[in-house]
Scaffold this active site. Sequence first.
Site, mmCIF file in Angstrom:
data_model
loop_
_atom_site.group_PDB
_atom_site.id
_atom_site.type_symbol
_atom_site.label_atom_id
_atom_site.label_comp_id
_atom_site.label_asym_id
_atom_site.label_seq_id
_atom_site.Cartn_x
_atom_site.Cartn_y
_atom_site.Cartn_z
ATOM 1 C CE LYS A 1 57.557 8.464 34.169
ATOM 2 N NZ LYS A 1 57.123 8.859 35.535
ATOM 3 C CB SER B 1 59.251 12.088 35.918
ATOM 4 O OG SER B 1 58.466 11.049 36.517
ATOM 5 C CB SER C 1 55.785 11.483 38.304
ATOM 6 O OG SER C 1 56.991 11.890 38.895
#
Length: 453
Positions: A75, A150, A174
């Site tokens: 990420k 996210s 997330s």
Amino acid sequence: MPAHSAREIAADFAAGRTSAVETAKAALARIEAAKALNAVVTIDPAHTLADAAAVDDRLRAGEAMPLAGVPVIVKDNIWVGGWRVTQGSRLFSDFIAPHDAVAIERLRRAGAVVVGIGATSEFACKGVTTSPLYGSTRHPLDPALTPGGSSGGPAAAVAAGLVPLAIGTDAGGSSRRPPAHVGVAGFKPSYGAIPYGPGFAEPFFGLSVIAPIAADAADIALVFEAMVGADPRDPDSSVVALQAEDIGGQRIAFSPRLGLDVAIDDVVANGLASAIERLSAAGLCITQRDPVWPAGTTEDAIMPLQHAGLAALYGDTFRKDPTIFDPDIARQIERGLSWSGAEVAGALLASAAIANAFAAFFTEVDLLLTPTVPCVAWPLTQLGPDMIGGKPASPRAHAVFTPFINHAHLPAISIRCGTDRCGLPFGLQIIAARGQDRSLLGAAQEIEAILRV
């Protein structure tokens, strides 16, 4: 889904049936072919192939590596040394990470090869994956929909078969909600189980964790063992229980709405109820029981912490030029600048009350089963669905079942549970007491096996 699991790739590599370079090249080709998904925002083929060649050399030298040759997406808010890592923000558009986060260092030591950086919303502070730098990440099953956020980029990359493994972060769901929406597994470890950082300053106060995402719980268990354990560079890192308990002897509760007055779509509620029936029929002893929350316990009560954290980090820049931020993040910063000290302290007290309520609950049960999400994926252009459970939904109504687990520092995993009539997935969330990560992962593998029958 990827053609091969992380377990299969590592086994093929160890047996000499493939090489890390070959596997990395294949992953890069899949990423290139899936550009429209916008799940992977940065690649560095030269860096990736050099790392892969080094893994091949290590194998020839006789080194054993549990993740040998496994391609991984990381990420865009976790430091990967020598890579461009931006948090999806214009403020960090040219930032090159000076070194690995501890978790990435351990992954590489285990033989994994970073093949790309996965999309995140700006500062990982939004429930959909859009950012000023990279735009919107799309759902692998329907490009008109969002995978959530996210960690939408890492989750979409695994679900689309680009890689078998991705590493996200989770401060409020997330790395559980996006996997639920795209049909893969996402694990939030106990706070401190996997060292966090070194890396960017965090807007979340003692909440965010490194979170593996994979097709199933077995691959997550494999990568968890490669990353778990205290490290002096993270004073919050801690040791988790070494012994996993057998699911047959565990006290299991099912809470259809986590004890909250919240809406849930019928297809999700009915799918979860059906899954519980199947688990009970397979011999698991499951009772319906809700956690008991203090009066006034809602996500609104704890959101000032996120807003104030963003304001503390980026408030000065916001005052100079608010247009540099995603408008949704700018509104959070503006709100954070308006909170009083007493209001932020009130949010900290609410967070502590949630942790205490969960601690009491887990003295009487070992595992808690809940929905991961109350709905399936929604249109790409919206912060959340218009309706949930037949009622108008606020922009955060899709996130109701995950944030409290972060505030209690508990481990939780989302596994695939079912789909709606259009084939859009939703997830079952399994939660355990802090430190019981291995027992949780073992239970998740057994539950997955039952639900696949």
